[in-house]
Design an enzyme around this catalytic site. Structure first.
Site, short mmCIF file in Angstrom:
data_model
loop_
_atom_site.label_atom_id
_atom_site.label_comp_id
_atom_site.label_asym_id
_atom_site.label_seq_id
_atom_site.Cartn_x
_atom_site.Cartn_y
_atom_site.Cartn_z
N HIS A 1 -8.63 -3.07 -6.27
CA HIS A 1 -8.57 -3.20 -4.65
C HIS A 1 -9.86 -2.22 -4.01
O HIS A 1 -10.05 -1.22 -4.50
CB HIS A 1 -7.26 -2.64 -4.15
CG HIS A 1 -6.99 -3.20 -2.77
ND1 HIS A 1 -7.69 -2.45 -1.82
CD2 HIS A 1 -6.27 -4.12 -2.33
CE1 HIS A 1 -7.10 -2.87 -0.48
NE2 HIS A 1 -6.47 -3.99 -0.90
N LYS B 1 0.72 -1.17 0.11
CA LYS B 1 -0.11 -0.01 -0.13
C LYS B 1 0.86 1.28 -0.04
O LYS B 1 1.97 1.32 -0.56
CB LYS B 1 -0.94 0.24 1.24
CG LYS B 1 -1.72 -1.31 1.36
CD LYS B 1 -2.82 -1.33 2.22
CE LYS B 1 -3.54 -2.60 2.09
NZ LYS B 1 -4.90 -2.52 3.06
N GLU C 1 -10.11 -0.32 -1.62
CA GLU C 1 -9.41 0.78 -1.30
C GLU C 1 -9.45 1.77 -2.67
O GLU C 1 -10.08 2.97 -2.51
CB GLU C 1 -8.17 0.96 -0.54
CG GLU C 1 -8.29 0.27 1.03
CD GLU C 1 -6.96 -0.31 1.52
OE1 GLU C 1 -5.71 -0.04 0.58
OE2 GLU C 1 -6.95 -1.10 2.18
C1 PEP Z 1 -5.26 -5.90 1.46
O1 PEP Z 1 -5.60 -4.68 1.72
O2 PEP Z 1 -4.95 -6.24 0.51
C2 PEP Z 1 -5.02 -6.61 2.59
C3 PEP Z 1 -5.33 -7.75 2.52
O3 PEP Z 1 -4.81 -6.19 3.97
P1 PEP Z 1 -4.61 -6.89 5.41
O4 PEP Z 1 -4.00 -7.91 4.96
O5 PEP Z 1 -3.78 -5.86 6.17
O6 PEP Z 1 -5.83 -7.12 5.62
#
Ligand code: PEP
Length: 262
Positions: free
Chosen positions: A99, A11, A101
């Site tokens: 994703h 990220k 986000e």
């Molecule tokens: C992601 O955002 O792709 C993810 C799986 O994050 P986390 O492992 O921190 O939940």
């Protein structure tokens, strides 16, 4: 048998210098034979790509580098965006697409995600594989309609795209309520949706192709829950956020995937 994938999504974390340190730590703790059993992908921020790739290449590690996003137009007046050719040139073989986000914070629609998947799959240079993310919110999960919601996301993202080789696509099921929350889906919950995604792929691409495409789980995957998730028949690895930011925990997830293959 499908070769599992462990993919780290950094990220918006790590400057170039920090990314180099983390990539070096991963490399230092990495046995070359791991990649006989598991495909490993690191997805750093775009500005770190070349430097991270350089570390892994110098150490002759067979670890892939992926981008976290790209734009579907090949070039032009798209301030702030990066093309498929640019990420390929920076050393990427994979790109995360859709994703949650990007969907939630940056307003990416199913139509945009379909354009991005197409741009990657149809890229004329070296093969670029989308890691297509799908997943439902807590509200959708609680409504009971989550299978329908997630399979519709997959169908929309793949509409009209000709996939003729299973290595042209990876899917990641990432329930939004499990991302970065520490609340992992149970293995049974994750398996149920990953199996439904595979059936959906069978409807779109045919059963033989669907059997070969890797479907990952993502959402608070860590050293404590990885084994029970990877034991599930339709879960072929993980897309990992938080636990990919520490070399030891990321490499332990890779080791878990290696062990489940032996
Ligand atoms: C992601 O955002 O792709 C993810 C799986 O994050 P986390 O492992 O921190 O939940």
């Amino acid at each position: 048998m499908r070769k599992p994938i462990i993919a780290g999504n950094w990220k918006m974390n790590n400057t170039v210098a920090e990314g180099v340190v983390l990539a070096q730590e991963i490399s230092n703790n990495f046995y070359r034979d791991y990649t006989e059993f598991v495909d490993v992908i690191i997805c750093p921020p775009a500005v770190d790509l070349k430097a991270v790739k350089g570390v892994l290449e110098f150490d002759k590690r067979d670890i892939y580098v992926g981008a976290q996003n790209c734009y579907f137009e090949p070039s032009g007046a798209y301030t702030g965006e990066i093309s498929v050719k640019m990420i390929s040139d920076a050393g990427c073989d994979f790109c995360i697409v859709g994703h949650s986000e990007r969907r939630e914070i940056f307003g990416e629609t199913n139509a945009m995600i379909n354009d991005k998947v197409r741009a990657l799959v149809e890229y004329q240079g070296k093969k670029m594989t989308p890691i297509l993310c799908v997943g439902e919110s807590l509200a959708v999960r609680e409504s009971g309609d989550y299978i329908d919601y997630v399979t519709k996301q997959a169908e929309a993202a793949l509409a009209g795209i000709d996939i003729f080789d299973a290595d042209q696509l990876v899917i990641a099921y990432e329930p939004i309520w499990a991302i970065g929350t520490g609340r992992t889906a149970t293995p049974e919950q994750a398996q149920e949706v990953c199996a439904a995604i595979r059936s959906c792929l069978a409807n779109i691409l045919g059963g033989a192709m669907a059997e070969k495409i890797r479907v990952l789980y993502g959402g608070s995957m860590n050293e404590g829950n990885v084994d029970s998730l990877l034991e599930q028949p339709d879960i072929d690895g993980g897309l990992i956020g938080g636990a990919s930011l520490k070399a030891s925990s990321f490499v332990n997830l890779v080791k878990a995937a290696v062990e489940c293959q032996k």
